[in-house]
Enzyme design. Structure first.
Site, mmCIF file in Angstrom:
data_model
loop_
_atom_site.group_PDB
_atom_site.id
_atom_site.type_symbol
_atom_site.label_atom_id
_atom_site.label_comp_id
_atom_site.label_asym_id
_atom_site.label_seq_id
_atom_site.Cartn_x
_atom_site.Cartn_y
_atom_site.Cartn_z
ATOM 1 N N GLU A 83 -4.830 1.436 82.421
ATOM 2 C CA GLU A 83 -5.947 3.014 82.792
ATOM 3 C C GLU A 83 -5.708 4.045 81.668
ATOM 4 O O GLU A 83 -4.266 4.068 80.956
ATOM 5 C CB GLU A 83 -4.895 3.514 83.958
ATOM 6 C CG GLU A 83 -5.521 4.669 84.757
ATOM 7 C CD GLU A 83 -4.616 5.305 84.709
ATOM 8 O OE1 GLU A 83 -4.809 6.742 85.824
ATOM 9 O OE2 GLU A 83 -3.342 6.249 85.117
ATOM 10 N N GLU A 126 -10.882 16.280 86.100
ATOM 11 C CA GLU A 126 -10.140 16.594 87.232
ATOM 12 C C GLU A 126 -9.985 17.634 87.753
ATOM 13 O O GLU A 126 -9.783 18.496 86.930
ATOM 14 C CB GLU A 126 -8.736 15.392 86.914
ATOM 15 C CG GLU A 126 -9.378 13.982 86.354
ATOM 16 C CD GLU A 126 -8.621 12.792 86.007
ATOM 17 O OE1 GLU A 126 -7.425 13.283 86.558
ATOM 18 O OE2 GLU A 126 -8.571 11.810 85.855
#
Length: 221
Positions: A115, A206
């Site tokens: 990730e 986010e």
């Protein structure tokens, strides 16, 4: 935002199974926009919220999107490509936050399972602060801190797995510009931080128990 990352990535990974992918369908802004992913105007998009915050995500014309959120939960969304590559990404817009949030190029690879984030702007939490310091790289007019961490038995795009997390965190924050992903990928590789087969790559907004809004345009497709 350690726990935030693992929670979000699990949910984003799960959207393919939990919601049928949409193709060229604009999401209608509402109190809580449904989770999903797909293509819109040739761009890949992904959106997830845990439902804990009043959050809306809307796909706009071309590579544009907007997102707004209130406090109380986790959320992530954006537009880009699937698969990711070592492309140069140009984005522009406005990004406003109060609390814990990122504006970043965000993606995954498989074999190895990784990730990764290239963080362009962030709120009250610097994600490199609790990861292993791997040095710096200078790119696109700023120094970026490079960091690596291991996520053990955490949710991922392939279920609960142990995987590596790579970070480049820009020190001269911005909300518009170009990101040369090859520079970051090469810098990571020089430090033994290798990538695998690319999955998606988006310019993501986010939020984690914070408030904010963003209107971002990405140079996709």
């Amino acid at each position: 935002m350690v726990s935030f990352t693992s929670i979000i990535t699990a949910a984003v990974a799960a959207t393919g199974a939990l919601a049928a992918p949409a193709t060229d369908v604009s999401l209608v802004a509402r109190q809580n926009t449904p989770n999903g992913e797909g293509t819109h105007n040739g761009c890949f998009w992904s959106w997830w919220s845990d439902g804990g915050a009043r959050a809306t995500y809307t796909n706009g014309a071309g590579g544009s999107y907007s997102v707004s959120w209130g406090s109380g939960g986790n959320l992530v969304g954006g537009k880009g490509w699937n698969p990711g590559t070592a492309r140069t990404i140009t984005y522009s817009g406005t990004y406003n936050y109060n609390g814990n949030s990122y504006l970043a190029v965000y993606g995954w690879t498989r074999n190895p399972l990784v990730e990764y984030y290239v963080v362009e702007n962030f709120g009250t939490y610097d994600p490199s602060s609790q990861s292993q310091n791997k040095g710096t790289v200078t790119s696109d007019g700023s120094s970026y801190k490079i960091a690596q961490s291991t996520r053990t038995n955490q949710p991922s795009i392939d279920g609960t797995r142990t995987f590596q997390q790579y970070w480049s965190v820009r020190q001269n924050k911005r909300s518009s510009g170009s990101v040369n992903m090859k520079t970051h990928f090469d810098a990571w590789a020089s430090k033994g931080m290798n990538l695998g087969q690319h999955y998606y790559q988006i310019v993501a907004t986010e939020g984690y128990f914070s408030t904010g809004n963003a209107q971002i345009t990405v140079n996709c497709p």
